[in-house]
Design a protein around this motif. Structure first.
Motif, PDB file in Angstrom:
ATOM      1  N   PRO A 422      -1.339  -4.093   7.343  1.00 51.53           N
ATOM      2  CA  PRO A 422      -0.718  -4.277   6.341  1.00 51.53           C
ATOM      3  C   PRO A 422      -0.024  -4.477   5.215  1.00 51.53           C
ATOM      4  N   LEU A 423       0.474  -4.485   3.973  1.00 51.72           N
ATOM      5  CA  LEU A 423       0.116  -5.010   2.765  1.00 51.72           C
ATOM      6  C   LEU A 423       1.326  -5.686   2.584  1.00 51.72           C
ATOM      7  N   ALA A 424       1.481  -6.952   2.276  1.00 49.50           N
ATOM      8  CA  ALA A 424       2.910  -7.804   1.376  1.00 49.50           C
ATOM      9  C   ALA A 424       3.481  -7.304   1.190  1.00 49.50           C
ATOM     10  N   ASN A 425       4.777  -7.056   0.693  1.00 44.81           N
ATOM     11  CA  ASN A 425       5.638  -6.772  -0.545  1.00 44.81           C
ATOM     12  C   ASN A 425       4.703  -7.412  -1.719  1.00 44.81           C
ATOM     13  N   ALA A 426       4.515  -8.367  -1.983  1.00 44.17           N
ATOM     14  CA  ALA A 426       3.999  -9.039  -2.508  1.00 44.17           C
ATOM     15  C   ALA A 426       2.775  -8.391  -3.871  1.00 44.17           C
ATOM     16  N   ILE A 450      -7.094  -6.803  -5.003  1.00 47.34           N
ATOM     17  CA  ILE A 450      -6.037  -6.951  -5.101  1.00 47.34           C
ATOM     18  C   ILE A 450      -5.049  -5.762  -3.976  1.00 47.34           C
ATOM     19  N   LEU A 451      -5.674  -5.033  -3.952  1.00 44.50           N
ATOM     20  CA  LEU A 451      -5.801  -4.068  -2.817  1.00 44.50           C
ATOM     21  C   LEU A 451      -6.529  -4.491  -1.292  1.00 44.50           C
ATOM     22  N   ALA A 452      -7.762  -5.395  -1.874  1.00 42.12           N
ATOM     23  CA  ALA A 452      -8.480  -5.907  -0.277  1.00 42.12           C
ATOM     24  C   ALA A 452      -7.096  -6.919  -0.366  1.00 42.12           C
TER      25      ALA A 452
END
Length: 454
Positions: A422-426, A450-452
């Motif tokens: 999962p990716l954080a909203n930030a 950033i994606l990592a």
């Protein structure tokens, strides 16, 4: 007169960021973000984990990120798996005139190379995207024949090779050789499409990986054939059959094809997007109740029938279902919408879906263009004889009916919720901001970082 490979090579190598108008730059950024989002969501789609597991046997290393997973791999493996993840859910952007998905091969290959090489600016990535899309879509638009080979993989691979070659700093002559080596590796037919096989998006992946390999071989001094596209056994003659490249070649540097790329607003084959919009319009208007429907007929050009008129199956896989108009339409009728989740798990065998699918059929009209997607018509008939009709003359999210920025970003955010890790909203917000300002980025590894950061 230079051959087509030489004219393509000159365009790719000689274009400068400063010569790009604002429109293609903005659309390149739009479809970079869109493709990243779709690729992230593909990390949890059927086939993604087995493909990564198999590819891990073909070499080790941590040169590039596999999107949505937090895992790293050799650049060729990352290009392969990310390309699969972009195309495996039929949610990636499309050039309708060329009948191909130009970013599915191009962006994974370009970013994997950029991660491995380092020091590649956002401006260079934008030029590589714009010129690479020109190469693949010019090949697609030139075709005058129905699809036999799978053009998103075959023509798409040349666009990817162009983009990687641009980032690698190949000379015009080296780029010509790169196209020749790419042709030697080109693969992909319509057979997996007919069967609804997971190998269909893998064909896109194979050609994305080949693009990195082709440019590596050229950089190592290996020459390739020259007359790749129009030669006696060249790509256009062997894989397209009937073509006219000249009109497209004369537009290079004057008309930018990235500006003619369309979003996919719905996760299905583009040929099914008109049906989805028509069903959603019907549901919004409700001229008669859903349970009063007797039949739903889609009438349109031969291509949309070839691409999604397949019969409904009681237990299809997701790849088959996404290209089955009856299944797609039934899901919309059942849920008032369709999303990525409707092609997974028990959704594929839901009895009510397959009951509703019996209402749908498709008919071929008299359109003589083998590559046309529009116009087509949705006709819904009630049991009492009442009718509701909707004519699709231009697909939603095509250049004449673009998504708003809000709709574009909403799609991206939704795709990110399907990441394997999962990716954080930030993080999602930072990705959007980074792509918005891509022309100021000195090293695109900062974008991938950033994606990592999950």
């Amino acid at each position: 007169m230079p051959v087509a490979s030489e004219r393509f090579a000159h365009h790719v190598v000689s274009t400068r960021y400063e010569s790009l108008p604002g429109d293609p730059i903005e659309h390149a950024k739009v479809f970079i973000l869109d493709s990243l989002g779709v690729g992230i969501s593909g990390s949890t789609a059927d086939g993604a984990e087995p493909l990564l597991r198999a590819a891990s046997r073909w070499g080790s290393g941590e040169e590039a990120l596999v999107w949505g997973t937090g895992r790293r791999a050799p650049a060729t493996t990352a290009a392969l798996v990310n390309a699969f993840q972009i195309h495996c859910q039929e949610f990636d952007c499309v050039h309708e005139g060329a009948v191909l998905h130009p970013m599915a091969t191009l962006l994974p290959a370009a970013l994997a190379y950029a991660e491995r090489a380092g020091g590649i600016s956002g401006r260079e990535l934008l030029v590589a995207v714009a010129t690479g899309v020109d190469v693949s879509t010019t090949l697609g638009v030139a075709s005058k024949a129905p699809l036999v080979f799978f053009r998103p993989a075959t023509a798409g691979g040349f666009g990817a090779a162009a983009a990687v070659g641009r980032l690698a700093g190949l000379s015009e002559r080296q780029m010509v050789h790169g196209f020749g080596i790419q042709y030697a590796q080109t693969s992909g037919t319509m057979q997996p499409h007919v069967e609804g096989s997971v190998v269909l998006p893998m064909q896109v992946a194979f050609n994305a990986r080949a693009a990195v390999q082709s440019c590596d071989m050229v950089a190592a001094g290996i020459p390739g054939p020259i007359d790749t596209f129009e030669g006696p056994f060249g790509y256009m003659r062997v894989m397209e059959g009937q073509w006219d490249l000249e009109p497209g070649l004369t537009k290079l540097g004057r008309e930018w094809q990235i500006s003619q790329v369309s979003h996919k607003p719905f996760p299905s084959g583009r040929a099914g997007n008109g049906l989805i919009e028509g069903m959603m319009r019907f549901i919004a208007e409700r001229p008669f109740a859903k349970d009063a429907i007797e039949s739903i007929v889609v009438s349109g050009p031969p291509l949309i029938n070839r691409l999604c008129a397949r019969p409904d199956l009681p237990a299809p896989n997701g790849n088959y279902a996404r290209l089955c108009a009856a299944f797609i339409g039934a899901k919309v009728l059942q849920n008032d919408r369709i999303g990525l989740e409707h092609y997974r798990g028990e959704e594929l065998t839901d009895a009510r879906t397959h009951e509703l699918a019996r209402l749908f059929s498709m008919q071929v009209d008299d359109n003589p263009d083998p590559n046309a997607l529009v116009p087509h018509e949705v006709v819904i008939r009630a049991k009492d004889g009442a009718e509701w009709r909707w004519l699709c003359e231009a697909m939603l999210a095509s250049p004449s009916r673009r998504l708003s920025r809000e709709q574009h970003l909403a799609k991206f955010r939704t795709c990110c919720t399907f990441a394997a890790k999962p990716l954080a909203n930030a993080t999602v917000d930072r990705l959007i901001a980074a792509v918005d300002g891509l022309e100021t980025m000195t090293d695109v590894r900062d974008l991938v970082a950033i994606l990592a950061d999950q």
